[in-house]
Every structure is written in C-alpha cells, then in structure tokens.
Design a protein around this motif. Structure first.
Motif, PDB file in Angstrom:
ATOM      1  N   GLN A  69      52.142  43.956  39.260  1.00 45.86           N
ATOM      2  CA  GLN A  69      53.165  42.508  38.866  1.00 45.86           C
ATOM      3  C   GLN A  69      53.967  42.301  40.365  1.00 45.86           C
ATOM      4  O   GLN A  69      54.458  41.174  40.441  1.00 45.86           O
ATOM      5  CB  GLN A  69      54.220  43.160  37.815  1.00 45.86           C
ATOM      6  CG  GLN A  69      55.177  44.120  37.905  1.00 45.86           C
ATOM      7  CD  GLN A  69      56.193  44.362  37.135  1.00 45.86           C
ATOM      8  OE1 GLN A  69      56.466  43.301  36.232  1.00 45.86           O
ATOM      9  NE2 GLN A  69      56.795  45.395  37.068  1.00 45.86           N
ATOM     10  N   ALA A  79      52.821  39.170  42.859  1.00 47.68           N
ATOM     11  CA  ALA A  79      52.760  37.869  42.682  1.00 47.68           C
ATOM     12  C   ALA A  79      54.083  37.479  43.515  1.00 47.68           C
ATOM     13  O   ALA A  79      54.081  36.383  44.442  1.00 47.68           O
ATOM     14  CB  ALA A  79      53.140  37.306  41.185  1.00 47.68           C
ATOM     15  N   TYR A 134      47.482  37.979  39.153  1.00 50.01           N
ATOM     16  CA  TYR A 134      48.663  37.703  39.896  1.00 50.01           C
ATOM     17  C   TYR A 134      48.431  37.138  41.131  1.00 50.01           C
ATOM     18  O   TYR A 134      49.277  36.708  41.786  1.00 50.01           O
ATOM     19  CB  TYR A 134      49.114  39.336  40.304  1.00 50.01           C
ATOM     20  CG  TYR A 134      49.760  40.021  39.055  1.00 50.01           C
ATOM     21  CD1 TYR A 134      51.141  39.615  38.847  1.00 50.01           C
ATOM     22  CD2 TYR A 134      49.042  41.069  38.428  1.00 50.01           C
ATOM     23  CE1 TYR A 134      51.383  40.038  37.577  1.00 50.01           C
ATOM     24  CE2 TYR A 134      49.794  41.632  37.258  1.00 50.01           C
ATOM     25  CZ  TYR A 134      50.917  41.366  37.030  1.00 50.01           C
ATOM     26  OH  TYR A 134      51.676  41.569  35.982  1.00 50.01           O
ATOM     27  N   TRP A 159      49.169  33.593  40.039  1.00 52.16           N
ATOM     28  CA  TRP A 159      50.510  33.467  40.306  1.00 52.16           C
ATOM     29  C   TRP A 159      51.309  33.364  41.373  1.00 52.16           C
ATOM     30  O   TRP A 159      52.118  32.600  41.731  1.00 52.16           O
ATOM     31  CB  TRP A 159      51.299  34.491  39.105  1.00 52.16           C
ATOM     32  CG  TRP A 159      51.076  34.271  37.584  1.00 52.16           C
ATOM     33  CD1 TRP A 159      50.963  32.988  37.205  1.00 52.16           C
ATOM     34  CD2 TRP A 159      50.801  35.075  36.593  1.00 52.16           C
ATOM     35  NE1 TRP A 159      51.082  33.062  35.839  1.00 52.16           N
ATOM     36  CE2 TRP A 159      50.674  34.493  35.653  1.00 52.16           C
ATOM     37  CE3 TRP A 159      50.815  36.656  36.617  1.00 52.16           C
ATOM     38  CZ2 TRP A 159      50.514  34.977  34.381  1.00 52.16           C
ATOM     39  CZ3 TRP A 159      50.597  37.245  35.454  1.00 52.16           C
ATOM     40  CH2 TRP A 159      50.612  36.628  34.207  1.00 52.16           C
TER      41      TRP A 159
END
Length: 307
Positions: free
Chosen positions: A242, A245, A15, A18
């Motif tokens: 999640q 990111a 992450y 990203w």
C-alpha cells in the motif's frame, strides 16, 4: 501462473495505477474539481453496471434491497468516498500533489486510531509509539505549511472511515462500488444538468471528452485489481504494497510537477516514514508470532480424553 504470483501482479497493478493517478487528473483540466467528481461518479456507475451485466451478477441488488441497515451503511460509505475523491481531485488540480500523498502515507495510522476510538481495540506499545511519532509529524508539517495539512488529514480520515464501513459491510468490490456510485449518481447528474453548457464536456476536445468518460474505468479497474490481490495475498503483504501508491504520488509531485519540498517539510515526511516503519515492523513481527503459535498448536499432540 500460481495464485500467489497472480496476487502480486494484481496488487502491483492496482497501486501503480493509483500512484500515477495524479497525471490522469491533470489531463482533465480545465474541468473543475466538482465537474470531474461528477463525471467520475456517473461513468463509474455505467462502467460497473456493464461489467456486472456481462458477468450476469445483477441479482445481488434484490437481496440488498431487503437489507435496510446495509443500505444505510452503503450511503455512509458513499458519502465518505465522495469526500475523499473530491478532496483528492481538488488537491491534485490545485498543485498540491505532495500534500495528497501525505494523506495516504498517514492513512494507516488514522485507521489504527479509528480502531481504538470506534472499535475499542487495544494497541501494542509499538503501535502507540507509531501514533506518537505520526502526531509529531503533523505538528512539524503544520509549522512548515503555516496551517494544518487539512487536505492530507481529510484524505486520511475519509479513507480510513470508508475502510471501516466497508469492513463491516463486507461487500464484493464491483458490487460495492456500483451501489456506492449509484447512491451518488443522482446528485452528480443533477449537478451536470445544472452546469449545462458551462461545463467542459464536449467543449474542449474529443480527447478531453473521452478522458472524462474513461474516468469511470480508471476508478473501477484499480479497485477490482485490489480485490483480486486481497483474495490471494497475506494481509501483511498488502500492508507493504500500500505504500507504493503514495511514494509514486510524491514522486509525481516533486519530480514531474516540481512542487516545493523545503527541509522542514522533508523532516515532517521523514517522521511519517519513521512512524510507518515502526508500525509495519511491529505488524510483521506480530503476524509472524501468530503464525508460529498456530503452527505449534497444530503440531502439538491432542490430549487423551479423561474418563
């Protein structure tokens, strides 16, 4: 190092990469979005093919060739991820990093909506509330932008659809990425051949050419790290990680590239964050309740058989 700690390191690595990916994409200019996308696809195939060859894991291709339905699903997944990658590259290089971050913030909500529409899943009241707040956020942002935030919605819908297809295919990360990229490689190579000397590859600087080549590794490495995390961490932990990111992407857009964040846009983002908070708290509570029920069932005495 125990497996749980290793899972956290893999997840944070994925992450973080990203999250800071907009910085990498900005370095690829003056290449256009389609040229960057084509190079990303081609060099992903090369990188993952070398990785699979090193691991001596090519035999899966023969088994996959005998599964036409799986190949059709991979083609759909490849089309969806191409739309996602292309939209993201266009958004970053047209100075709309904030809107691309919004897409990944609302992605979990779109995934829940797809579960209702496609899989006929039944939602809990808190999940319906989160979707309602998310819809209100899109309405507020539409007023602020003077249009639908179509980049964000395209990113969220394409990635949620990709996740749905991938869930049904259940392919390992490296093998899945290789086949998806291979499906897209022919049109990507055709585009680069058509571009010819008008492209930037080899015509800007050695560093720029190297960065285009390394786009394949920059695509594959976070996916492999994510796969390592997913195999070691609970789903609820992955769900929390999640959000790292898009938070970092939003920070890049506002703090590094100085994209505007007027009060109305901030209010729209606040509604998105509220929806995600409701969604995440409900998911954690539901997971805890399931664990408690499973533990209670495991410790309860087994009734004696009746005669």
């Amino acid at each position: 190092m125990n497996q749980l700690r290793l899972g956290y390191l893999y997840g944070l690595g994925a992450y973080l990469l990203w999250g800071f990916f907009p910085i990498y994409l900005k370095l690829l200019r003056p290449a256009g979005p389609v040229e960057i996308l084509a190079h990303r696809i081609v060099w992903s195939v090369v990188f993952v093919a070398l990785l699979l060859a090193a691991l001596r894991n090519i035999a899966f291709l023969r088994a996959l060739a005998r599964r036409p339905r799986a190949l059709a699903g991979i083609t759909v997944a490849a089309a969806l991820i191409a739309v996602n990658w292309g939209t993201y590259i266009y958004g970053v290089n047209s100075d709309r990093v904030v809107e691309t971050a919004l897409g990944y913030f609302i992605n979990p909500l779109v995934s829940v909506l797809l579960g209702v529409l496609v899989l006929r899943e039944r939602l809990r009241p808190a999940q319906w509330a989160a979707l309602g707040v998310g819809g209100s956020a899109v309405a507020v942002l539409t007023v602020d932008y003077g249009r639908l935030p179509y980049l964000a919605l395209t990113l969220a819908a394409s990635f949620a659809g990709y996740g749905l297809v991938k869930k049904r295919l259940a392919l390992p990360a490296a093998e899945g990425l290789f086949v998806e990229s291979a499906v897209l490689a022919l049109p990507a190579l055709a585009y680069l051949a058509w571009l010819g000397g008008r492209g930037t590859f080899g015509h800007v600087s050695a560093v720029h050419t190297a960065l285009l080549v390394l786009a394949g590794a920059a695509t594959a490495i976070p996916l492999l790290l994510f796969a390592g995390a997913a195999n070691r961490l609970p789903l609820s932990t992955i769900g929390m990680l999640q959000y790292l990111a898009p938070i970092l992407q939003l920070g890049c857009g506002v703090l590094i590239y100085h994209e505007p964040m007027p009060p109305a846009r901030l209010a729209g983002f606040a509604l998105v964050w509220l929806a995600l908070l409701v969604f995440t708290v409900d998911a954690l509570r539901h997971a805890r309740r399931n664990r408690t029920t499973a533990a209670r069932n495991a410790t309860s005495p087994v009734p004696a058989p009746t005669r």
